[in-house]
Design an enzyme around this catalytic site. Structure first.
Site, PDB file in Angstrom:
ATOM      1  CD  GLU A 288      -3.299   0.395   2.164  1.00  0.00           C
ATOM      2  OE1 GLU A 288      -3.530  -0.750   2.380  1.00  0.00           O
ATOM      3  OE2 GLU A 288      -3.429   1.348   2.955  1.00  0.00           O
ATOM      4  CG  HIS A 314       7.592 -29.606   0.093  1.00  0.00           C
ATOM      5  ND1 HIS A 314       8.234 -31.019  -0.142  1.00  0.00           N
ATOM      6  CD2 HIS A 314       8.367 -29.287   1.263  1.00  0.00           C
ATOM      7  CE1 HIS A 314       9.478 -31.011   0.760  1.00  0.00           C
ATOM      8  NE2 HIS A 314       9.306 -30.258   1.646  1.00  0.00           N
ATOM      9  CE  LYS A 427     -10.719   2.753   4.023  1.00  0.00           C
ATOM     10  NZ  LYS A 427      -9.966   3.258   5.394  1.00  0.00           N
TER      11      LYS A 427
HETATM   12  O1  PA5 Z   1      -2.936   1.936   6.021  1.00  0.00           O
HETATM   13  C1  PA5 Z   1      -3.927   2.513   5.891  1.00  0.00           C
HETATM   14  O2  PA5 Z   1      -4.280   3.757   6.034  1.00  0.00           O
HETATM   15  C2  PA5 Z   1      -5.365   1.533   5.556  1.00  0.00           C
HETATM   16  O3  PA5 Z   1      -4.809   0.544   5.155  1.00  0.00           O
HETATM   17  C3  PA5 Z   1      -6.401   1.710   6.848  1.00  0.00           C
HETATM   18  O4  PA5 Z   1      -5.683   1.074   7.735  1.00  0.00           O
HETATM   19  C4  PA5 Z   1      -7.426   0.707   6.416  1.00  0.00           C
HETATM   20  O5  PA5 Z   1      -8.187   0.963   5.399  1.00  0.00           O
HETATM   21  C5  PA5 Z   1      -8.398   0.975   7.659  1.00  0.00           C
HETATM   22  O6  PA5 Z   1      -8.807   2.364   7.774  1.00  0.00           O
HETATM   23  P1  PA5 Z   1      -9.309   3.047   9.050  1.00  0.00           P
HETATM   24  O7  PA5 Z   1      -8.345   2.884  10.268  1.00  0.00           O
HETATM   25  O8  PA5 Z   1      -9.474   4.332   8.776  1.00  0.00           O
HETATM   26  O9  PA5 Z   1     -10.650   2.469   9.175  1.00  0.00           O
END
Ligand code: PA5
Length: 471
Positions: A288, A314, A427
């Site tokens: 990410e 394996h 989202k």
């Molecule tokens: O790293 C990030 O920002 C995202 O992966 C969030 O952790 C994830 O989408 C969850 O978001 P939130 O904590 O706002 O619910």
């Protein structure tokens, strides 16, 4: 406090002179990568000083960690179970730390579950398995606007109301932004207990904030030591020069394979119980943070993949050896495992007699070395990392190490490792599809552009010449 951290980072198998087949890093390329790393560190430091980046400060927020640990101890006297609701960066770090140090078998505390999915076939049974009158629910969302966590929270509150009536409010804790978002408003409106995530710390960099510290502490994890390990790594990073600095060295190596001489895949091969959960946390951090467009518009990123030794020898190793040369490998293991058991001496057929009377670990170690040897012979670039002990200090240090490496590699590539525009868009679309007020335009655009294709019947067969006669 603890006994100090120990790590072994071995980058020798990525040097061009040590790697058959031409995929190693030539010395001049490595020198220029180190130069870019130096400039990236300067730039990140400037952002840190301006308060734009907060993760380097987390190891030093010891007063907050101590206060959280005290609150967690109170929870421990009242409840038996703690259910974390959250996803991505709000869930993966907690699970990684807990399992890496050995889970409930290693530390006494509340029974910890982490619900990071809204698959009804998984979530409903998980909720039903909790004795709600003895369960504290910790809902974690930095933004507060994640539909999955909101849906989970509503269901958990309904279950709590059924079990304890009006006292449900004593059993819900929110971890979220200090001033904005749905969760913050809810905490204020309902008078729920809450903790804050620093606004300058993104989800996947937040495990050492209340996001991880509260549930981990309640589960018996020594969070002070987690921070102490991270602080020691921060000090190594700050005070070690050039190639003696493992963070800078690693960043130069991985930046090279990210975009200088790209390997589209990085595989973490873990040899040691609990490490696969750290790999899962790293997968999000790496994927990410670095899967973005570079300033020139070119896509950057490296698909993070996990393999478990010896199991995946394996399953995946054949591909890794003889398949496309598109991978860099990171082997991660504990320096010393916990178990010392020996394979019984008697009862083997002569061909397998070498196993008898030997520690099972000898076989595990031989498999580790054999796998590295096989990949090296095939010319695959390999980094080795060994973690001194399976405890909080080492795990905290290791996570902090990777947060810095990720940030620096992103900065070298000219991308922002701290945002996640693709995730945010996903989202927004999910909320629009669920009928969020104000998102009608987005819903209509989705219906126009995508929905028809997604919902169309699969008709590929119709393009094929019709078959005549019987099969
Ligand atoms: O790293 C990030 O920002 C995202 O992966 C969030 O952790 C994830 O989408 C969850 O978001 P939130 O904590 O706002 O619910």
């Amino acid at each position: 406090m603890g006994e100090g951290i120990r790590f072994r980072f071995d980058f020798s198998l990525v040097g061009a002179s040590n790697l058959p087949g031409g995929d190693g890093i030539p010395a001049p390329a490595f020198r220029s990568a180190m130069g870019r790393v130096d400039r990236a560190v300067e730039s990140l430091e400037a952002k840190h000083l301006k308060g734009e980046i907060g993760f380097p400060d987390l190891p030093f927020r010891v007063d907050e960690a101590a206060a959280i640990a005290r609150d967690a101890a109170v929870l421990g006297r009242r409840f038996t179970h703690l259910l974390v609701l959250g996803i991505g960066g709000s869930a993966l770090g907690t699970r990684a730390v807990h399992e890496a140090i050995g889970g409930p078998a290693a530390r006494r505390g509340l029974h910890l579950s982490v619900a990071d999915n809204v698959d009804p076939d998984a979530f409903f049974p998980l909720l039903a398995a909790h004795p709600m009158e003895k369960t504290v629910v910790v809902a974690i969302s930095k933004s507060g606007g994640t539909a999955e966590t909101n849906a989970q929270l509503s269901l958990a509150i309904a279950a709590l109301k059924k079990a304890v009536g009006k006292r449900w409010k004593e059993q819900v804790i929110l971890v979220t932004d200090p001033s904005k978002g749905v969760f913050r408003r809810m905490a204020e409106a309902e008078g729920l207990r809450s903790y804050s995530v620093p606004p300058n710390v993104g989800g996947r960099f937040s495990v050492l904030s209340a996001v991880g510290l509260l549930p981990l502490s309640a589960a018996g994890v020594r969070v002070g030591r987690l921070l102490s390990g991270a602080a020691q790594m921060e000090s190594v990073f700050r005070h070690t020069k050039g190639t003696d600095n493992p963070v800078r060295f690693a960043a130069a190596v991985y930046a090279h394979y990210l975009y200088q001489s790209p390997k589209p895949v990085q595989v973490w091969f873990t040899y040691g119980a609990g490490l696969d959960r750290i790999a899962e946390w790293w997968q999000q951090l790496w994927g990410e943070s670095l899967g973005k467009r570079r300033p020139n518009g070119a896509p950057a990123g490296q698909t993070p993949a996990r393999a478990v030794g010896v199991t995946d020898q394996h399953s995946q190793l054949q591909l890794y050896q003889d398949g496309p040369a598109d991978k860099v490998f990171t082997f991660v293991r504990w320096m010393a495992g916990r178990e010392r058991g020996t394979v019984p001496a008697a009862g083997f057929a002569p061909d397998m007699a070498m196993l008898g009377g030997r520690p099972l670990r000898d076989l595990f170690d031989a498999e580790y070395e054999g796998t590295i040897g096989a990949l090296w012979t095939a010319g695959r670039p390999i980094v080795r990392m060994e973690i001194g002990r399976r405890d909080e200090e080492h795990v905290g240090a290791f996570l902090h190490f990777w947060e810095w490496v990720t940030a620096i590699v992103g900065e070298c590539a000219g991308i922002d490792p701290f945002d996640q525009p693709g995730v945010e868009e996903g989202k927004r679309i999910a909320r629009a599809l669920m009928g969020e007020k104000g998102s009608e335009g987005r819903r209509a655009a989705f219906d126009r552009q995508v929905a028809g294709i997604l919902r169309a019947e699969i008709r590929i067969g119709e393009d094929l010449p019709a078959r005549k006669g019987k099969r």
